[in-house]
Design an enzyme around this catalytic site. Structure first.
Site, mmCIF file in Angstrom:
data_model
loop_
_atom_site.group_PDB
_atom_site.id
_atom_site.type_symbol
_atom_site.label_atom_id
_atom_site.label_comp_id
_atom_site.label_asym_id
_atom_site.label_seq_id
_atom_site.Cartn_x
_atom_site.Cartn_y
_atom_site.Cartn_z
ATOM 1 N N TYR A 25 -63.825 115.641 2.457
ATOM 2 C CA TYR A 25 -62.541 115.115 2.917
ATOM 3 C C TYR A 25 -62.753 113.865 3.777
ATOM 4 O O TYR A 25 -62.087 112.851 3.583
ATOM 5 C CB TYR A 25 -61.797 116.208 3.706
ATOM 6 N N GLU A 47 -50.113 118.835 6.930
ATOM 7 C CA GLU A 47 -50.248 118.656 8.385
ATOM 8 C C GLU A 47 -49.348 119.637 9.126
ATOM 9 O O GLU A 47 -49.738 120.199 10.147
ATOM 10 C CB GLU A 47 -49.925 117.216 8.799
ATOM 11 N N TRP A 55 -58.025 122.915 10.439
ATOM 12 C CA TRP A 55 -57.840 122.079 9.253
ATOM 13 C C TRP A 55 -58.688 122.608 8.101
ATOM 14 O O TRP A 55 -58.310 122.487 6.934
ATOM 15 C CB TRP A 55 -58.169 120.621 9.580
#
Length: 193
Positions: A25, A47, A55
Site C-alpha cells: 500500500y 477511511e 488501517w
C-alpha cells in the site's frame, strides 16, 4: 527520522515497512493522486470504516469491501436500501458497523447529488504543494486547516463520518498532500491540479 527498511532494504516511511500489506500500500498507492469519483468514494468510505480501527484491518478486508459494496460505484451504492444494509451487516468479510454502513450509503447519495462530482469537491480543498517532504513522522499533522474546511464542506453536503482527521487521512491517501517522509524511496507524485 521516521524511516524504516523493509525486507528488501528500501527506506520507507516507518509505518510502511512491514507487514507486506502495508509495504504494498505504501509503495504503490498511498500518496498517489486519485481523481475518479468512484475511486475517491472508495477511499473516503474505507477511511470512515477505519475510524477507531487499525488501517491493517481495513487493508486485509479491502477486497471483501469491494465485493460487498459493488466496487464502490457511487450510483450503485446510492441505491442501497434496508435489505442491502441487512446484507452488509451479515457480511463477515467487512467491518459490520451499522452507523458506518449507513454512512457509506448516505455518502454515496450525497456524492451523487454533487453538481460537479466528488473529485472536484475534494480536490478543491487540496493545499498548495509544499517545498520538500516532512523531515520526520513527527512533522506530519493529523489535521490541517484545509482538512477542517473539507470536513465542513462534506458535512454541509450531507456526508457522514468525515471529521478533519478522516479528511486529512483521505488527503494523504489520495495524493492531495505528500506526507512520505524525507528519504523515503517512493518518488514524489507528479502535480495534479
Amino acid at each position: 527520522m521516521g524511516l524504516s527498511a523493509g525486507a528488501d532494504g528500501l527506506a520507507r516511511c516507518a509505518w510502511g515497512a512491514d507487514p507486506q500489506e502495508y509495504r504494498r500500500y505504501h509503495d504503490q498507492e498511498w500518496g498517489r493522486p486519485v481523481r475518479g469519483d468512484d475511486a475517491l468514494f472508495e477511499r473516503l468510505t474505507l477511511e470512515a470504516f477505519q475510524s477507531g480501527l487499525s488501517w491493517l484491518t481495513i487493508l486485509r478486508k479491502r477486497e471483501a469491501f469491494r465485493a460487498a459494496f459493488d466496487g464502490f460505484r457511487i450510483a450503485k451504492v446510492a441505491g442501497y436500501g434496508p435489505a442491502d444494509v441487512t446484507r452488509l451487516l451479515a457480511d463477515a468479510g467487512i467491518v459490520r458497523n451499522r452507523a458506518k454502513i449507513e454512512a457509506a450509503v448516505a455518502n454515496a447519495r450525497a456524492a451523487l447529488d454533487l453538481p460537479a462530482g466528488l473529485a472536484d469537491l475534494l480536490w478543491s480543498y487540496a493545499p498548495p504543494p509544499r517545498a520538500g517532504r516532512p523531515a520526520s513522522a513527527a512533522d506530519v499533522p493529523a489535521r490541517t486547516p484545509e482538512s477542517t474546511a473539507l470536513a465542513r464542506a462534506l458535512k454541509r453536503h450531507g456526508f457522514r463520518f468525515v471529521g478533519p482527521t478522516t479528511a486529512y487521512a483521505l488527503m494523504q491517501a489520495t495524493g492531495m498532500v505528500d506526507d512520505h517522509v524525507d528519504g523515503c524511496h517512493v518518488p514524489p507524485p507528479l502535480p495534479v491540479r
